[in-house]
Design an enzyme around this catalytic site. Structure first.
Site, PDB file in Angstrom:
ATOM      1  N   ASP A  52     -42.131 -34.554-104.867  1.00 43.23           N
ATOM      2  CA  ASP A  52     -43.305 -34.681-103.996  1.00 43.23           C
ATOM      3  C   ASP A  52     -44.461 -33.828-104.529  1.00 43.23           C
ATOM      4  O   ASP A  52     -45.570 -33.861-103.986  1.00 43.23           O
ATOM      5  CB  ASP A  52     -42.970 -34.360-102.534  1.00 43.23           C
ATOM      6  CG  ASP A  52     -42.547 -32.914-102.322  1.00 43.23           C
ATOM      7  OD1 ASP A  52     -42.327 -32.200-103.319  1.00 43.23           O
ATOM      8  OD2 ASP A  52     -42.424 -32.498-101.149  1.00 43.23           O
ATOM      9  N   SER A  53     -44.213 -33.111-105.647  1.00 42.13           N
ATOM     10  CA  SER A  53     -45.315 -32.460-106.377  1.00 42.13           C
ATOM     11  C   SER A  53     -46.310 -33.519-106.819  1.00 42.13           C
ATOM     12  O   SER A  53     -47.451 -33.201-107.184  1.00 42.13           O
ATOM     13  CB  SER A  53     -44.774 -31.688-107.584  1.00 42.13           C
ATOM     14  OG  SER A  53     -43.883 -32.490-108.330  1.00 42.13           O
ATOM     15  N   ASP A  91     -37.578 -37.532-104.162  1.00 39.47           N
ATOM     16  CA  ASP A  91     -37.796 -36.356-103.321  1.00 39.47           C
ATOM     17  C   ASP A  91     -38.242 -36.800-101.931  1.00 39.47           C
ATOM     18  O   ASP A  91     -39.267 -37.477-101.789  1.00 39.47           O
ATOM     19  CB  ASP A  91     -38.908 -35.518-103.972  1.00 39.47           C
ATOM     20  CG  ASP A  91     -38.808 -34.051-103.647  1.00 39.47           C
ATOM     21  OD1 ASP A  91     -37.868 -33.662-102.927  1.00 39.47           O
ATOM     22  OD2 ASP A  91     -39.661 -33.296-104.132  1.00 39.47           O
ATOM     23  N   LYS A 121     -33.536 -35.785-102.859  1.00 40.08           N
ATOM     24  CA  LYS A 121     -33.567 -34.323-102.757  1.00 40.08           C
ATOM     25  C   LYS A 121     -34.186 -33.948-101.412  1.00 40.08           C
ATOM     26  O   LYS A 121     -35.140 -34.571-100.967  1.00 40.08           O
ATOM     27  CB  LYS A 121     -34.369 -33.700-103.895  1.00 40.08           C
ATOM     28  CG  LYS A 121     -34.483 -32.172-103.798  1.00 40.08           C
ATOM     29  CD  LYS A 121     -35.042 -31.551-105.052  1.00 40.08           C
ATOM     30  CE  LYS A 121     -36.531 -31.597-105.145  1.00 40.08           C
ATOM     31  NZ  LYS A 121     -37.258 -30.934-104.035  1.00 40.08           N
ATOM     32  N   GLU A 123     -35.328 -30.435 -99.012  1.00 40.02           N
ATOM     33  CA  GLU A 123     -35.540 -28.980 -98.993  1.00 40.02           C
ATOM     34  C   GLU A 123     -34.863 -28.340 -97.773  1.00 40.02           C
ATOM     35  O   GLU A 123     -34.819 -28.934 -96.696  1.00 40.02           O
ATOM     36  CB  GLU A 123     -37.047 -28.668 -98.927  1.00 40.02           C
ATOM     37  CG  GLU A 123     -37.786 -29.031-100.200  1.00 40.02           C
ATOM     38  CD  GLU A 123     -39.257 -28.618-100.182  1.00 40.02           C
ATOM     39  OE1 GLU A 123     -39.676 -27.883 -99.256  1.00 40.02           O
ATOM     40  OE2 GLU A 123     -39.979 -29.049-101.090  1.00 40.02           O
ATOM     41  N   GLU A 191     -35.541 -22.543-106.543  1.00 38.27           N
ATOM     42  CA  GLU A 191     -36.945 -22.375-106.953  1.00 38.27           C
ATOM     43  C   GLU A 191     -37.439 -20.970-106.678  1.00 38.27           C
ATOM     44  O   GLU A 191     -37.325 -20.452-105.561  1.00 38.27           O
ATOM     45  CB  GLU A 191     -37.842 -23.407-106.232  1.00 38.27           C
ATOM     46  CG  GLU A 191     -39.317 -23.240-106.614  1.00 38.27           C
ATOM     47  CD  GLU A 191     -40.202 -24.426-106.301  1.00 38.27           C
ATOM     48  OE1 GLU A 191     -39.700 -25.480-105.843  1.00 38.27           O
ATOM     49  OE2 GLU A 191     -41.426 -24.300-106.530  1.00 38.27           O
TER      50      GLU A 191
HETATM   51  O1  KIV Z   1     -41.581 -31.731-106.144  1.00 41.70           O
HETATM   52  C1  KIV Z   1     -41.133 -31.211-107.180  1.00 41.70           C
HETATM   53  O2  KIV Z   1     -41.616 -31.441-108.288  1.00 41.70           O
HETATM   54  C2  KIV Z   1     -40.000 -30.304-107.041  1.00 41.70           C
HETATM   55  C3  KIV Z   1     -39.542 -29.574-108.254  1.00 41.70           C
HETATM   56  C4  KIV Z   1     -40.513 -28.544-108.601  1.00 41.70           C
HETATM   57  C5  KIV Z   1     -38.175 -29.056-108.110  1.00 41.70           C
HETATM   58  O3  KIV Z   1     -39.478 -30.163-105.980  1.00 41.70           O
END
Ligand code: KIV
Length: 290
Positions: A52-53, A91, A121, A123, A191
């Protein structure tokens, strides 16, 4: 130096687990589109996270909070289409797994059914989160955990900073890692935590740990693609290593293009289409008769 073998089988969750057992490092990277995912896959990266970056590095948001399910699915699809070998993980964005269990399961399943990812993924490791992870795993949706600095909690945390520097915080993170493994995650992202804490977790868990700003003691490493190639804006955290100044290279190419267009040097002969001489002749004869 051994080169990655591009002819080998696709990466799977069991093959990542084997890597941990054989003490082989796992290489992970983010990707958000077809052309970059193709290069990432060709480079022999084991795991591709459609992170989600995306919100910050591709969509220009201030943080990951505004990212939607639609945006994540939209970007997961081309990454999956481009990837032959690497394991693609989607994510789950902020508020896609925070309301009802039913909605969370449906959203997670969209990453697999629509996006084509192999896992999701999530969090955090609160009791509610752990319960959800158990349910997802039960529904055959493999889950990767993510603890330490969890960017979706930015307003709660106040700022992006190293987590687990004090005894109690370090103990909490270690405990969260243990509970995530118990809940059934196949791997966990650590992280921005001290390297000693990450090392302790890595030794304690049977599943692989993937570090970002968590030192060399993890089973694998992940980094944001745009940070690695030098395409990110603004301040980069200490843990980022840029292997290339792609921003500079692209800027140079664009300036050259602009100059050539302005000076009439582009397009030249070799980048233009030409009429055959006989066609040109009859065209000019017709023109002169008019
Ligand atoms: O969103 C992302 O890119 C991440 C990574 C930095 C692990 O969660």
């Amino acid at each position: 130096m051994t080169m990655p073998n591009h002819k080998t089988e696709p990466v799977t969750i069991p093959s990542l687990q084997k890597k941990k057992e054989k003490n082989e490092k796992i290489v992970a990277l983010t990707a958000y589109d077809f052309p970059t995912a193709r290069i990432v896959d060709e480079a022999g990266i084991d795991l591709v996270l459609v992170g989600d970056s995306l919100g910050m590095v591709v969509l220009g948001y201030e943080n990951t909070i505004p990212v939607t399910m639609e945006e994540m699915i939209h970007h997961t699809k081309p990454v999956v289409r481009a990837t032959e070998k690497a394991l693609v993980v989607g994510d789950m964005p902020y508020f896609s797994y925070h309301l009802s269990q039913q909605e969370s399961i449906l959203n997670a399943s969209r990453f697999l059914k629509e996006g084509g990812a192999k896992a999701v993924k999530i969090e955090g490791a609160s009791e509610k989160r752990l319960k959800l992870i158990e349910i997802l795993v039960e529904a055959d949706i493999p889950v990767m955990g993510h603890i330490g600095l969890t960017p979706q909690s930015i307003h709660h945390l106040g700022q992006y900073r190293v987590r687990g520097k004090a005894v109690e915080e370090a103990e909490n993170i270690i405990e969260e890692a243990r509970k995530l493994e118990q809940a059934g995650v196949f791997s966990v992202v650590l992280e921005c935590i001290p390297d000693q804490v990450a090392h302790t977790i890595t030794k304690m868990l049977k599943i692989p740990t993937i570090g970002i700003g968590a030192g060399p003691g993890c089973d694998g490493q992940i980094i944001v693609f745009h940070d690695l190639v030098g395409l990110s804006d603004g301040h980069l955290p200490k843990f980022v290593k840029s292997y290339l100044d792609l921003h500079g290279l692209i800027l140079q190419a664009l300036r050259e293009y602009g100059q050539e267009v302005r000076e009439g040097r582009f397009p030249d002969e070799s980048h233009s289409y030409h009429l055959k001489p006989n066609v040109l002749r009859s065209l000019s004869q017709k023109k002169s008769r008019e």
